[in-house]
Write a protein that holds these residues in place. Structure first.
Motif, PDB file in Angstrom:
ATOM      1  N   UNK A 226       0.854  -1.191   0.000  1.00  0.00           N
ATOM      2  CA  UNK A 226       0.000   0.000   0.000  1.00  0.00           C
ATOM      3  C   UNK A 226       0.885   1.235   0.000  1.00  0.00           C
ATOM      4  N   UNK A 227       0.477   2.253  -0.748  1.00  0.00           N
ATOM      5  CA  UNK A 227       1.113   3.565  -0.686  1.00  0.00           C
ATOM      6  C   UNK A 227       0.179   4.511   0.059  1.00  0.00           C
ATOM      7  N   UNK A 228       0.661   5.119   1.133  1.00  0.00           N
ATOM      8  CA  UNK A 228      -0.117   6.111   1.865  1.00  0.00           C
ATOM      9  C   UNK A 228       0.361   7.498   1.442  1.00  0.00           C
ATOM     10  N   UNK A 229      -0.554   8.279   0.879  1.00  0.00           N
ATOM     11  CA  UNK A 229      -0.262   9.673   0.556  1.00  0.00           C
ATOM     12  C   UNK A 229      -0.629  10.498   1.781  1.00  0.00           C
ATOM     13  N   UNK A 230       0.387  10.997   2.483  1.00  0.00           N
ATOM     14  CA  UNK A 230       0.167  11.697   3.743  1.00  0.00           C
ATOM     15  C   UNK A 230       0.294  13.203   3.533  1.00  0.00           C
ATOM     16  N   UNK A 231      -0.784  13.916   3.813  1.00  0.00           N
ATOM     17  CA  UNK A 231      -0.839  15.369   3.657  1.00  0.00           C
ATOM     18  C   UNK A 231      -0.893  16.030   5.034  1.00  0.00           C
ATOM     19  N   UNK A 232      -0.430  17.249   5.116  1.00  0.00           N
ATOM     20  CA  UNK A 232      -0.562  17.982   6.377  1.00  0.00           C
ATOM     21  C   UNK A 232      -2.044  18.200   6.662  1.00  0.00           C
ATOM     22  N   UNK A 233      -2.441  18.014   7.910  1.00  0.00           N
ATOM     23  CA  UNK A 233      -3.843  18.131   8.268  1.00  0.00           C
ATOM     24  C   UNK A 233      -4.308  19.568   8.468  1.00  0.00           C
ATOM     25  N   UNK A 234      -5.622  19.758   8.433  1.00  0.00           N
ATOM     26  CA  UNK A 234      -6.273  21.027   8.771  1.00  0.00           C
ATOM     27  C   UNK A 234      -7.538  20.697   9.557  1.00  0.00           C
ATOM     28  N   UNK A 235      -8.013  21.614  10.400  1.00  0.00           N
ATOM     29  CA  UNK A 235      -9.283  21.372  11.082  1.00  0.00           C
ATOM     30  C   UNK A 235     -10.413  21.136  10.077  1.00  0.00           C
ATOM     31  N   UNK A 236     -11.322  20.261  10.426  1.00  0.00           N
ATOM     32  CA  UNK A 236     -12.416  19.914   9.528  1.00  0.00           C
ATOM     33  C   UNK A 236     -13.282  21.116   9.200  1.00  0.00           C
ATOM     34  N   UNK A 237     -13.417  22.049  10.133  1.00  0.00           N
ATOM     35  CA  UNK A 237     -14.257  23.209   9.858  1.00  0.00           C
ATOM     36  C   UNK A 237     -13.702  24.075   8.724  1.00  0.00           C
ATOM     37  N   UNK A 238     -12.368  23.988   8.455  1.00  0.00           N
ATOM     38  CA  UNK A 238     -11.833  24.727   7.319  1.00  0.00           C
ATOM     39  C   UNK A 238     -12.504  24.256   6.028  1.00  0.00           C
ATOM     40  N   UNK A 239     -12.670  22.945   5.907  1.00  0.00           N
ATOM     41  CA  UNK A 239     -13.362  22.389   4.745  1.00  0.00           C
ATOM     42  C   UNK A 239     -14.794  22.905   4.697  1.00  0.00           C
ATOM     43  N   UNK A 240     -15.470  22.916   5.832  1.00  0.00           N
ATOM     44  CA  UNK A 240     -16.860  23.369   5.889  1.00  0.00           C
ATOM     45  C   UNK A 240     -16.977  24.864   5.566  1.00  0.00           C
ATOM     46  N   UNK A 263      -4.875   0.282  -9.091  1.00  0.00           N
ATOM     47  CA  UNK A 263      -6.254   0.121  -8.620  1.00  0.00           C
ATOM     48  C   UNK A 263      -6.474   0.977  -7.371  1.00  0.00           C
ATOM     49  N   UNK A 264      -7.722   1.148  -6.997  1.00  0.00           N
ATOM     50  CA  UNK A 264      -8.103   2.097  -5.961  1.00  0.00           C
ATOM     51  C   UNK A 264      -7.429   1.928  -4.621  1.00  0.00           C
ATOM     52  N   UNK A 265      -7.390   0.715  -4.056  1.00  0.00           N
ATOM     53  CA  UNK A 265      -6.891   0.526  -2.698  1.00  0.00           C
ATOM     54  C   UNK A 265      -5.365   0.501  -2.619  1.00  0.00           C
ATOM     55  N   UNK A 266      -4.697   0.571  -3.762  1.00  0.00           N
ATOM     56  CA  UNK A 266      -3.231   0.538  -3.745  1.00  0.00           C
ATOM     57  C   UNK A 266      -2.632   1.837  -3.210  1.00  0.00           C
ATOM     58  N   UNK A 267      -3.407   2.914  -3.237  1.00  0.00           N
ATOM     59  CA  UNK A 267      -2.953   4.196  -2.702  1.00  0.00           C
ATOM     60  C   UNK A 267      -4.070   4.793  -1.873  1.00  0.00           C
TER      61      UNK A 267
END
Length: 366
Positions: A226-240, A263-267
């Protein structure tokens, strides 16, 4: 300062070699010959790893309303009296584990300087001596204010400002732009100014990312499952509240998967560097990799598409904390795929973006 410029040829309005307009009075201030500037902007770095250097850096960073948008009367006493009495020790330890001791600076500064040098060389090959290139940091040194003033004083009447964040986010792209605008507000003679938009879906960026993954997999001791693409997080309310970062991260992962032909689950997408009590976008990388191990995925790789340069969040948090969480949960091999840094294909992507954004300002030399 890193630059890709030489003085342009004088026009009929210039007095060659004098720095003075031909028909200006003798007491007129010198005027530098006009140039186009390209200013690369990254997050920032402490000057050193001792307590006070870390405290200054963290105070500037965590006082930014784009990063922590709580009311100042509530946040600043907590920050200055409690958080900054302890956190500089822990952060200093993290930085010391990755510090470039040869140059006595953080890896982010080393890499950003090298990116700037290569971009300057590429623009010089394309545009000759018409363009000046430099870099700045949102927090720490070289400061945005000092570099913008230096470029303006050197004759940059037009400046392209390039925050090195593939995905737009208020705490990264927006605050970098804000800081540049603060300087512009104080200048008697403002340069014309453009900002580079998010480039997460630029084909050359995606292909450079895919190439780095292919190379990482080819060099891995055991093929990752599996490849995990790890991004810096932000509070969920920013998305909202309308920040597009979460959506752009998800699209980056999809475009990367399509470029790799997987395929989808590979990343899978996850988010790191969370703090504070409120809900953040997820899943959290540190928990997600541990869960993968418990599910029997013993060999994984992690890539960081949101970072243009390796830094404390990748070299310390991913390579140490997140790796340890995976191995402690039963994982066996953990492959970290470095950021694009100063790879040639990454520099080519940045150059393509810059050339497009310079349209109408400067013409390629014959």
């Amino acid at each position: 300062m890193t630059s890709a410029h030489v003085e342009t040829q004088p026009t009929d309005q210039d007095t060659p070699g004098s720095g003075r307009l031909a028909h200006a009075p003798s007491d007129h201030p010198p005027v530098a010959r006009a140039k186009v500037g390209v200013l690369l902007a990254n997050l920032g770095t402490p000057d050193a790893t001792d307590y006070w250097s870390m405290r200054r850096y963290l105070s500037e960073f965590l006082s930014d309303k784009r990063v922590v948008d709580y009311a100042s009367w509530k946040w600043q006493p907590l920050l200055q009296l409690i958080i900054l009495s302890r956190r500089p020790f822990k952060s200093g330890e993290a930085y010391r584990s990755i510090w470039n001791t040869e140059k006595d600076e953080s890896p982010l500064l080393t890499i950003t300087r090298e990116q700037t040098r290569k971009v300057a060389e590429g623009l010089a090959a394309r545009f000759g001596d018409q363009v000046m290139v430099d870099f700045c940091m949102r927090y720490g040194n070289p400061s945005t204010d000092s570099v913008l003033r230096r470029m303006q004083a050197a004759g940059c009447e037009r400046i392209l400002f390039f925050p090195l964040y593939p995905q737009y986010a208020s705490p990264t792209t927006a605050t970098a732009n804000d800081q540049a605008f603060r300087t512009l507000m104080t200048l008697k003679w403002q340069p014309a100014f453009r900002t580079v938009p998010a480039y997460f879906e630029h084909p050359r960026y995606i292909e450079a990312l895919a190439s780095s993954v292919r190379e990482g997999y080819a060099a891995a001791e055991t093929p990752p499952e599996v490849l995990v693409a790890s991004y810096h997080g932000v509070p969920k309310r920013y998305l909202m509240e309308g920040d597009p970062y979460h959506c752009q991260c998800q699209k980056t992962t999809r475009l990367l998967r399509e470029a790799l032909g997987w395929e989808g689950e590979a990343i899978q997408t996850a988010f790191q560097s969370q703090f504070g009590p409120e809900e953040w976008v997820g899943p959290q990388t540190v928990e997600h990799v541990a869960e993968l191990a418990r599910q029997g995925r013993k060999h994984i790789a992690v890539v960081s598409p949101a970072f243009s340069s390796d830094c404390v969040e990748t070299l310390e948090e991913i390579e140490e904390e997140i790796r340890d969480a995976f191995l402690a949960a039963g994982g066996e091999t953990f492959t970290y795929i470095p950021c694009l840094n100063d790879r040639d294909d990454h520099i080519a992507a940045l150059l393509a973006i810059i050339e497009n954004e310079l349209g109408g300002w400067v013409a390629p030399r014959p």
